[in-house]
Design a protein around this motif. Structure first.
Motif, short mmCIF file in Angstrom:
data_model
loop_
_atom_site.label_atom_id
_atom_site.label_comp_id
_atom_site.label_asym_id
_atom_site.label_seq_id
_atom_site.Cartn_x
_atom_site.Cartn_y
_atom_site.Cartn_z
N ALA A 109 39.04 49.72 46.00
CA ALA A 109 37.91 49.23 45.20
C ALA A 109 36.65 49.46 46.01
CB ALA A 109 38.08 47.75 44.89
N ALA A 110 35.54 49.65 45.29
CA ALA A 110 34.24 49.79 45.95
C ALA A 110 33.19 49.22 45.03
CB ALA A 110 33.94 51.26 46.23
N GLY A 111 32.22 48.57 45.62
CA GLY A 111 31.12 48.03 44.82
C GLY A 111 29.80 48.56 45.35
N VAL A 112 29.01 49.11 44.47
CA VAL A 112 27.74 49.71 44.88
C VAL A 112 26.63 49.18 43.97
CG1 VAL A 112 26.44 51.87 45.11
CG2 VAL A 112 28.86 51.80 45.75
N GLY A 113 25.49 48.84 44.55
CA GLY A 113 24.36 48.35 43.77
C GLY A 113 23.68 49.49 43.03
N ILE A 114 23.49 49.29 41.73
CA ILE A 114 22.79 50.32 40.95
C ILE A 114 21.29 50.20 41.18
CG2 ILE A 114 22.35 51.23 38.64
CD1 ILE A 114 25.13 50.11 37.87
N ASP A 115 20.82 48.97 41.34
CA ASP A 115 19.40 48.81 41.67
C ASP A 115 19.08 49.55 42.96
OD1 ASP A 115 20.01 46.71 39.81
OD2 ASP A 115 18.10 45.80 40.32
N ARG A 116 19.92 49.33 43.94
CA ARG A 116 19.71 49.93 45.25
C ARG A 116 19.77 51.46 45.15
NH1 ARG A 116 18.72 48.40 49.78
NH2 ARG A 116 19.53 49.23 51.72
N THR A 117 20.77 51.93 44.42
CA THR A 117 20.90 53.37 44.20
C THR A 117 19.62 53.93 43.57
OG1 THR A 117 23.26 53.05 43.82
CG2 THR A 117 22.32 55.11 43.03
N THR A 118 19.08 53.18 42.61
CA THR A 118 17.88 53.63 41.91
C THR A 118 16.68 53.65 42.85
OG1 THR A 118 18.77 52.62 39.92
CG2 THR A 118 16.44 53.20 39.89
N LEU A 119 16.56 52.62 43.66
CA LEU A 119 15.45 52.58 44.63
C LEU A 119 15.53 53.80 45.55
CD1 LEU A 119 15.30 48.82 45.75
CD2 LEU A 119 14.25 49.89 43.78
N LEU A 120 16.74 54.12 45.98
CA LEU A 120 16.90 55.24 46.91
C LEU A 120 16.65 56.57 46.21
CD1 LEU A 120 20.09 54.07 48.83
CD2 LEU A 120 17.73 54.03 49.63
N ARG A 121 17.11 56.69 44.98
CA ARG A 121 16.96 57.97 44.26
C ARG A 121 15.49 58.32 44.05
NH1 ARG A 121 19.43 58.59 38.56
NH2 ARG A 121 19.50 60.83 38.89
N TYR A 122 14.70 57.30 43.72
CA TYR A 122 13.30 57.57 43.37
C TYR A 122 12.32 57.10 44.43
CZ TYR A 122 15.54 58.30 38.88
OH TYR A 122 16.36 58.74 37.88
N ASN B 63 19.01 52.74 33.84
CA ASN B 63 19.92 53.42 32.92
C ASN B 63 20.02 54.91 33.22
OD1 ASN B 63 20.90 51.23 31.42
ND2 ASN B 63 18.98 51.11 30.27
N LEU B 64 18.94 55.47 33.78
CA LEU B 64 19.03 56.87 34.23
C LEU B 64 20.09 57.00 35.32
CD1 LEU B 64 15.29 57.97 34.55
CD2 LEU B 64 16.99 58.96 33.03
N SER B 65 20.04 56.07 36.27
CA SER B 65 21.03 56.11 37.35
C SER B 65 22.44 55.92 36.81
CB SER B 65 20.77 55.02 38.39
OG SER B 65 19.50 55.18 38.95
N LEU B 66 22.53 54.96 35.89
CA LEU B 66 23.84 54.63 35.33
C LEU B 66 24.45 55.87 34.64
CD1 LEU B 66 25.54 52.14 35.28
CD2 LEU B 66 24.34 51.38 33.24
N ARG B 67 23.61 56.60 33.92
CA ARG B 67 24.11 57.81 33.26
C ARG B 67 24.68 58.79 34.27
NH1 ARG B 67 21.97 58.72 27.96
NH2 ARG B 67 22.01 56.65 27.05
N GLU B 68 23.93 58.93 35.37
CA GLU B 68 24.35 59.87 36.41
C GLU B 68 25.68 59.40 37.02
OE1 GLU B 68 22.59 62.52 37.03
OE2 GLU B 68 23.60 63.28 38.82
N ILE B 69 25.77 58.10 37.22
CA ILE B 69 27.00 57.53 37.79
C ILE B 69 28.17 57.75 36.84
CG2 ILE B 69 28.09 55.33 38.40
CD1 ILE B 69 25.19 54.48 39.37
N TYR B 70 27.94 57.51 35.55
CA TYR B 70 29.00 57.74 34.56
C TYR B 70 29.46 59.20 34.60
CZ TYR B 70 27.90 53.33 32.13
OH TYR B 70 27.70 52.02 31.79
N ARG B 71 28.47 60.09 34.69
CA ARG B 71 28.79 61.52 34.66
C ARG B 71 29.64 61.91 35.86
NH1 ARG B 71 24.20 63.50 32.51
NH2 ARG B 71 23.07 63.23 34.45
#
Ligand code: ZN
Lengths: 344, 845
Positions: A312-325, A114-122
């Motif tokens: 269109a683009a599809g990106v994994g949020i799990d993957r994004t999160t793994l990479l961020r942290y 959800n931290l990543s999701l917030r950042e993505i929304y922003r």
């Protein structure tokens, strides 16, 4: 000068001298008794004023008063000094060990996803994207057919799907069904949405595969949308999300619902692109897929592909999160081990 | 698809290009190279390699082609032989235990010699005697009195295959002394074939993409020239009954063949491409399939002749319901009428395009081969494959739609190879029926079309060159480029979609990196927003501000897991679930209906990892609705509390554990955060999950917003919880959301002083505190600005069934300072109303 005036003068010198030597408040109190108390020369002199002659009286009065004023002033300033010294001294004994730990307040935290999701929304909010959500249990049509993946088409093999007991209903394998759903809602206006949510795939769970994972989809439909817009939007996103070093690479690929299609790679954030274990030495990390919306998908959404185009683009949020942290195992995300969650 | 570099090089001249470059070129044209397996060739130098490598490199000094001159028995060991070997520099004696050398023992000087792969002392290779791939270095050893420091290698030792039953016999023309890496060193590209690139499930297909990427010429192999009709018609007849399912069928024939082993280079290529060599006949069909992408099937002609009792006729048709066929791999199938078959007059021969039948297939004894090259409907093949659960190399390709034109090329090549590798003679002519001719689409493209999609103008001349490299026949007339699809691909459509297909082809070869980047401009869509997501985020923020930890649970669970919320884990049979048809495990067979169940599992899992837990989760549940295709997916908020209220500290221990009122405090915090007034907590009664006396339903009017409380002691037993009360709540966010207003009104603050006093009232035990407070507020009117319960007291002095509630009351006015008399008057009203309504009396002391 009369005798009494001389005595008073001597008294003043004596009093001020002894006051100067005083170092504590109790001593000061004793001093006050001796020089300003009832039996002090100053006070007794006031008491026997009547015994002086008419001529002497004003002179003596003036003299005794001067001594009293001098004593009081000296006393007051001495008292202030001593009180401040006493305060400073008492604080000395109140000294804490500031290195002792504080008493913990219980802090609530968002889940890393959800931290990543917030950042993505922003980030996408800044670019004018609105959130749109759609069901996790989907129809076969929305998940496949309307995305140009008809029944029995080989491209169905690209997704390992969980089906339900109703053959027309499945657990969505991607957030892409939101494409047609949002198009139908926005038609005939332009579309600029981000479609976040959980997706499910029949995978054996391991370090990098989950049966449930979060994904987000971008969809832009308007007149004059091109691959260049797609590249620009994605590059802005990755640089804001992962930092200015997050170069992107668009590699030809195939998705039935985009044409042309590209695989989206990002320069490895772990090694800066020089190659490491995470990127298998290639310097690139797969982030997702993207492309220009397939004309047939536009049609299913209600838009005339001769007039409108979209990406269109599809990106994994799990993957994004793994990479961020820098998390090395996807299973941490849904195990909800408190020792993991409390690190955020 | 595994593509050996040596094989690709047959069709495109890649000299001077490194393995690394070729791997990258494939990836960047859309054929993602997942791994490169080195089989002899050197790993490219350089730090940043964009491909993933595995495999073995053969040192050019230490691995060479050699010849065995003579094979002799080891003097002290039955199973060992001593070979006289020429490595091009010297004659050596090499010790080996390879069984395929036994037949040559004592035969004297061999003529011809046997060409082998020879590894010298110090060579690094895989240990043939250990399972898996274990690297080892050849050292000098003495075995039963004979010294040995080198060896004749098997495929396993060289990293070619798992084969270790014997050493490799190279082809006779292998040049003695040549470094083995130069003779047959290879690199295998493991290429991911996407569904739209079915044409590239072949070596020629991959070579074509490379040729296009590099702008090189594709050298397609030439098979036998085919002529329809001729002598073959005397041998066999053909009938296609359903052209929709079988668009084309070709037959060729070879006589007097011998199913001997194929040349070693063929076997090596097959192995590297992932297929097992059998004999020259089978290998020829497999080799040609890998090469062209067209699967072939070989029949034993003598069997067919016997079945027909004369000249056989091949008939392709749908199966009759219940017809039976035993496949090559010995499965007896009972067929459905949807299944397309190749048959003869005596019955089924093979599962069309999927797998051959046992009886009619070729064997080691076959001498006359009838060769089939056909085109099948890909959807039908796919259904057949999944119906009988058969995955074959043929069905893999046919289910991706193989172009019917490929039958010609493949048949010509395969006949040629059978003749070459298995001897024999090709019967004159072929049979070819092509009842449903495939029309290859012609599409047009303008520069404006390309620019509309890519945001970039590409010169049509360049687009034409790219398409021609991919095999399209192009014509440029003025500003319009027309391109006819080559007769090897089936993924190009017509109209606006065909244009998009062509733009994809042009752009992927042109290079996506050459497309500019641009920021979005243009009109923004109407602002619809998603209230539900915004509300969810609001709730999440409030929960975090209350010190709660956000979690994320799986949606997939099982009925048994949710039944743990019920006494004796007995599932409620009336509940309908979204059931998963192909669950991944018995623990995940349905979509959850409850977030309470997942929350209790989280508490259970974490119970021994912390002093206290304060968790929440927001997520959907899945509720099937009668007469509705999709279930409702309302969002729920689950809360779980357990253990220490305060984190322990060094200075003092507040070691209280949480109870009902801590949970209620969290919920009150949430409702306050949402500015929701008038929320009531009513006893829940006999809810199966909660303690009957320590649970509440949360209401706004008559709307149930959720349930909360301590978990029932009997339900506790269904879990492995740590000591201490488990508290949980489930809130129905879909019910809550409509009650929450977008804004709320802020009260002004009086500048006049407040007056505070206490009041203690004795009421019956069963009177809820909320009722007492409501009446105090009602009687106190607007001057009573604060009511706070600060003590709850019971004693015998108060009387049986009585309790005392002590409140701190705060009075304040907006226009004046209140007097003692004002306060007394309000107090009097309060005492009077509570006395009247509840029989409450003031407690004196
Ligand atoms: Zn890296």
């Amino acid at each position: 000068m009369s005798e009494i005036e001389l005595n008073l003068q001597t008294e003043q010198e004596k009093g001020l001298q002894s006051l100067a030597a005083i170092n504590s408040l109790p001593e000061l109190e004793v001093w006050k008794q001796s020089f300003l108390g009832k039996s002090s020369l100053v006070m007794t002199t006031f008491g026997k004023m009547g015994s002086f002659s008419k001529e002497e009286r004003p002179l003596v009065g003036k003299a005794v008063n001067a001594v009293k004023v001098a004593f009081e002033a000296a006393f007051a300033s001495k008292e202030e000094v001593l009180k401040r010294d006493a305060l400073l001294q008492s604080m000395e004994s109140e000294k804490l060990d500031v290195s002792l730990p504080g008493r913990a307040a219980r802090r609530g935290r968002l889940h890393p996803i959800n931290l990543s999701l917030r950042e993505i929304y922003r980030i996408f909010g800044d670019m004018g994207f609105q959130v749109y959500s759609s069901p996790e249990v989907e129809t076969d049509d929305m998940n496949f057919t309307y995305l140009n993946i008809p029944p029995y088409h080989p491209s169905r093999d690209m997704w390992d799907t969980f089906y339900t007991e109703d053959e027309n209903v499945l657990l969505r394998t991607h957030t892409s069904p939101g494409q047609v759903r949002s198009m139908r809602e926005y038609y005939p206006n332009p579309v600029r949405v981000i479609l976040p949510g959980a997706c499910m795939r029949y995978e054996q769970l391991d370090q990098s595969h989950e049966i449930e994972f979060m994904q987000f989809e971008l969809l832009v439909v308007d007149k004059g949308i091109t691959f260049a817009d797609l590249k620009g939007t994605i590059e802005d996103f990755t640089k804001r999300m992962f930092g200015p070093g997050a170069d992107t690479r668009f590699r030809p690929s195939h998705f039935p619902f985009t044409e042309p299609s590209a695989e989206l790679d990002m320069a490895c954030v772990f090694c800066g692109g020089s190659g490491c274990g995470v990127c298998h030495g290639t310097g690139w990390i797969e982030l997702g897929g993207c492309g220009m919306v397939h004309p047939r998908v536009l049609q299913y959404g209600g838009y005339d592909p001769e007039v409108y185009s979209g990406f269109a683009a599809g990106v994994g949020i799990d993957r994004t999160t793994l990479l961020r942290y820098h998390i090395d195992d996807i299973r941490y995300l849904r195990n909800n081990d408190i020792r993991f969650l409390e690190q955020f | 698809m595994k593509a050996p570099l040596s094989w690709i090089k047959d069709y495109v001249d890649l000299d001077g290009k490194t393995v690394e470059e070729i791997g990258q070129a494939l990836t960047m044209t859309g054929l993602e190279v997942e791994e490169i397996l080195l089989v002899g060739l050197e790993k490219p130098a350089g730090q940043r390699l964009q491909n993933k490598y595995s495999g073995l490199s053969w040192d050019r000094e230490k691995f060479v082609v050699a010849e065995v001159l003579e094979v002799n028995q080891h003097p002290n060991a039955d199973k060992l032989t001593l070979c006289q070997l020429n490595d091009g520099k010297e004659i050596k004696t090499v010790l080996t235990g390879a069984p395929n050398l036994y037949p040559f023992i004592g035969k004297g000087k061999l003529e011809p010699t046997i060409k082998v792969a020879y590894a010298k002392e110090g060579a690094q290779l895989y240990d043939g005697h250990q399972p898996g791939l274990v690297l080892t270095k050849l050292k000098k050893v003495t075995i039963r009195g004979v010294e040995s420091s080198s060896m004749i290698a098997s495929e396993k030792e060289l990293g070619i295959s798992e084969e270790h039953d014997g050493v490799i016999f190279l082809d006779d023309d292998a040049p003695v002394g040549m470094p083995l890496a130069d003779y047959m060193g290879d690199a295998v590209f493991d290429v991911k074939i996407l569904p739209n690139m079915a044409r590239d499930a072949s070596i020629i297909g991959i070579a074509r993409e490379l040729a296009a990427a590099y702008g090189l010429e594709l050298k397609e192999p030439q098979g036998l020239p085919l002529k329809t009709g001729g002598a073959i018609e005397d041998y066999v007849g053909l009938e296609i009954r359903d052209p929709e399912l079988n668009t084309r069928f070709m037959l060729g024939m070879v006589k007097n063949v011998c199913a001997k082993p194929s040349p070693y280079w063929v076997r090596r290529r097959l192995v590297l491409a992932g297929m097992r060599p059998i004999d020259a006949l089978v290998d020829a069909t497999n080799y040609t399939m890998l090469e062209t992408g067209q699967p072939l099937h070989a029949f034993d002609y003598d069997v067919l002749r016997k079945r027909a009792n004369g000249k056989p006729t091949i008939i392709t048709r749908r199966a009759e319901e219940g017809e039976k066929l035993t496949t090559l791999d010995d499965h007896q199938l009972t067929l459905s009428s949807e299944t397309e078959l190749v048959t003869d007059t005596a019955g089924p021969l093979s599962l069309a395009g999927v797998m051959g039948g046992q009886e009619s297939g070729i064997s080691a004894e076959s001498t006359q081969v009838l060769l089939e090259a056909a085109a099948w409907n890909f959807i039908n093949i796919r259904k057949t494959g999944s119906r009988y659960r058969i995955n074959s190399e043929a069905s893999y390709r046919f289910s991706r739609d193989v172009h019917p034109a490929l039958t010609e090329q493949a048949l010509g090549l395969c006949l040629c190879r059978m003749r070459e590798w298995a001897g024999g003679e090709v019967v004159e002519g072929v049979i070819d029926q092509y009842p449903l001719r495939r029309e290859d689409p012609v599409n047009t493209l303008t520069e404006a079309d390309i620019e509309r999609s890519l945001g970039l103008r590409i010169d049509l001349k360049e687009a034409k060159a790219i398409l021609e490299r991919l095999g399209f026949s192009c014509q440029l007339e003025g500003e319009i480029l027309s391109a006819k699809t080559p007769a090897n691909r089936t993924d190009i459509e017509t109209g606006i979609i065909g244009k998009a297909n062509l733009i994809e082809e042009v752009s992927r070869i042109y290079g996506f990196e050459r497309i500019p980047t641009r920021r979005l401009t243009g009109e923004l869509p109407p602002q619809l927003g998603v209230k539900q997501v915004e509300f969810e985020e609001q709730v999440r923020d409030i929960m975090v501000s209350l010190g709660m930890q956000d979690t994320l649970a799986y949606r997939q669970t099982s009925i048994e897991r949710e039944a743990k919320l019920l006494p004796e884990c007995k599932a409620d049979e009336t509940l309908r679930y979204v059931k998963i048809a192909n669950p991944i495990s018995p623990e995940r067979t349905v979509m959850r209906r409850s977030t309470l169940a997942t929350m209790l599992e989280l508490l259970e899992r974490n119970g021994r990892l912390a002093e206290g837990l304060a968790l929440f989760e927001i997520g959907p549940v899945f509720l099937p609705v009668e007469g509705q295709l999709l279930p409702d997916e309302p969002k729920r908020l689950a809360i779980g509390l357990w253990g220490a209220k305060y984190l322990s500290a060094w200075s003092e221990n507040q070691n209280r554990t949480v109870d009902f009122y801590d949970l209620k405090g969290v919920l009150e915090g949430l409702m306050q955060g949402l500015h929701l007034q008038n929320v009531e907590y009513r006893p829940l009664g006999d809810h199966p999950t909660f303690h009957p006396g320590k649970a509440a339903g949360i209401y706004a009017g008559e709307t149930l917003l959720g349930v909360m409380g301590e978990i029932h002691p009997l339900i506790r037993q269904n879990y492995d919880f740590p000591e201490g009360a488990i508290l949980a709540a489930e809130i129905y966010l879909d019910q809550l959301m409509p009650l929450v207003e977008k804004g709320f009104q802020v009260r002004s603050i009086s500048t006049f002083p407040t007056m505070v006093e206490d009041i203690a009232l004795i009421v019956d035990e069963n009177v809820p505190a909320s009722q007492v407070e409501a009446l105090i507020r009602k009687a106190g009117g607007k001057l009573l600005v604060g009511v706070r319960l600060f003590d709850l007291f019971r004693s015998e002095k108060l009387g049986q069934g009585k309790k005392s509630l002590a409140y701190q009351l705060t009075y304040q006015a907006f226009d004046r300072t209140l007097s003692v008399a004002d306060a007394a008057a309000i107090r009097k009203k309060i005492v009077k109303l509570l006395g009247f309504e509840l029989g409450a009396v003031l407690r004196d002391s």
